[in-house]
Write an enzyme that holds these catalytic residues in place. Structure first.
Site, PDB file in Angstrom:
ATOM      1  N   TYR A 146       6.732  31.253 -22.339  1.00 37.92           N
ATOM      2  CA  TYR A 146       5.324  31.627 -22.503  1.00 37.92           C
ATOM      3  C   TYR A 146       5.180  33.145 -22.476  1.00 37.92           C
ATOM      4  O   TYR A 146       4.428  33.715 -23.255  1.00 37.92           O
ATOM      5  CB  TYR A 146       4.464  31.017 -21.390  1.00 37.92           C
ATOM      6  CG  TYR A 146       4.358  29.519 -21.451  1.00 37.92           C
ATOM      7  CD1 TYR A 146       3.415  28.900 -22.260  1.00 37.92           C
ATOM      8  CD2 TYR A 146       5.197  28.709 -20.695  1.00 37.92           C
ATOM      9  CE1 TYR A 146       3.304  27.528 -22.326  1.00 37.92           C
ATOM     10  CE2 TYR A 146       5.100  27.326 -20.745  1.00 37.92           C
ATOM     11  CZ  TYR A 146       4.164  26.743 -21.563  1.00 37.92           C
ATOM     12  OH  TYR A 146       4.072  25.376 -21.633  1.00 37.92           O
ATOM     13  N   ASN A 206       0.199  40.969 -25.986  1.00 40.64           N
ATOM     14  CA  ASN A 206      -0.208  41.285 -24.622  1.00 40.64           C
ATOM     15  C   ASN A 206       0.653  40.498 -23.636  1.00 40.64           C
ATOM     16  O   ASN A 206       0.544  39.266 -23.569  1.00 40.64           O
ATOM     17  CB  ASN A 206      -1.684  40.950 -24.414  1.00 40.64           C
ATOM     18  CG  ASN A 206      -2.209  41.417 -23.087  1.00 40.64           C
ATOM     19  OD1 ASN A 206      -1.511  41.428 -22.083  1.00 40.64           O
ATOM     20  ND2 ASN A 206      -3.480  41.801 -23.065  1.00 40.64           N
ATOM     21  N   CYS A 226       4.900  23.830 -30.881  1.00 42.71           N
ATOM     22  CA  CYS A 226       4.621  24.251 -29.513  1.00 42.71           C
ATOM     23  C   CYS A 226       5.633  23.716 -28.511  1.00 42.71           C
ATOM     24  O   CYS A 226       5.810  24.287 -27.439  1.00 42.71           O
ATOM     25  CB  CYS A 226       3.199  23.881 -29.117  1.00 42.71           C
ATOM     26  SG  CYS A 226       2.816  22.145 -29.241  1.00 42.71           S
TER      27      CYS A 226
END
Length: 101
Positions: free
Chosen positions: A22, A31, A53
């Site tokens: 992640y 970010n 995913c």
């Protein structure tokens, strides 16, 4: 591109038989603090056939306990079908299968 679209583009770039964390996805999407946002984006993945995913795991190589697209152990099964190997604790062998990003 909005935040989720950036995340989906990164996830689509994960090669077959490899994983990212992640945190890696967050950093590459723009970010490094977006790890939780990555989780939210993947949970509402609008196109699981195109946005893999299941190739995103936590920093320890653990799969999601309640994978949104198929339930418990579905994520592991999808990864194993691509040749990803797990250790005895059920964690992806990160040194071998994690994208170096």
């Amino acid at each position: 591109m909005n935040t989720f679209e950036k995340i989906y583009e990164v996830v689509k770039s994960i090669p077959y038989g490899r994983v990212m964390t992640y945190g890696q996805v967050a950093r590459l999407a723009g970010n490094p603090h977006w790890s939780q946002v990555v989780g939210y984006a993947l949970h509402v993945n609008p196109n699981p056939n195109e946005i893999p995913c299941y190739r995103v795991v936590n920093r320890f190589g653990e799969t999601a306990a309640a994978f949104a697209f198929g339930g418990e152990d579905a994520q592991r099964a999808l990864l194993e079908n691509e040749g990803v190997k797990f250790d005895n604790d059920g964690r992806v062998l990160m040194e071998e299968f994690c994208v170096k990003a």
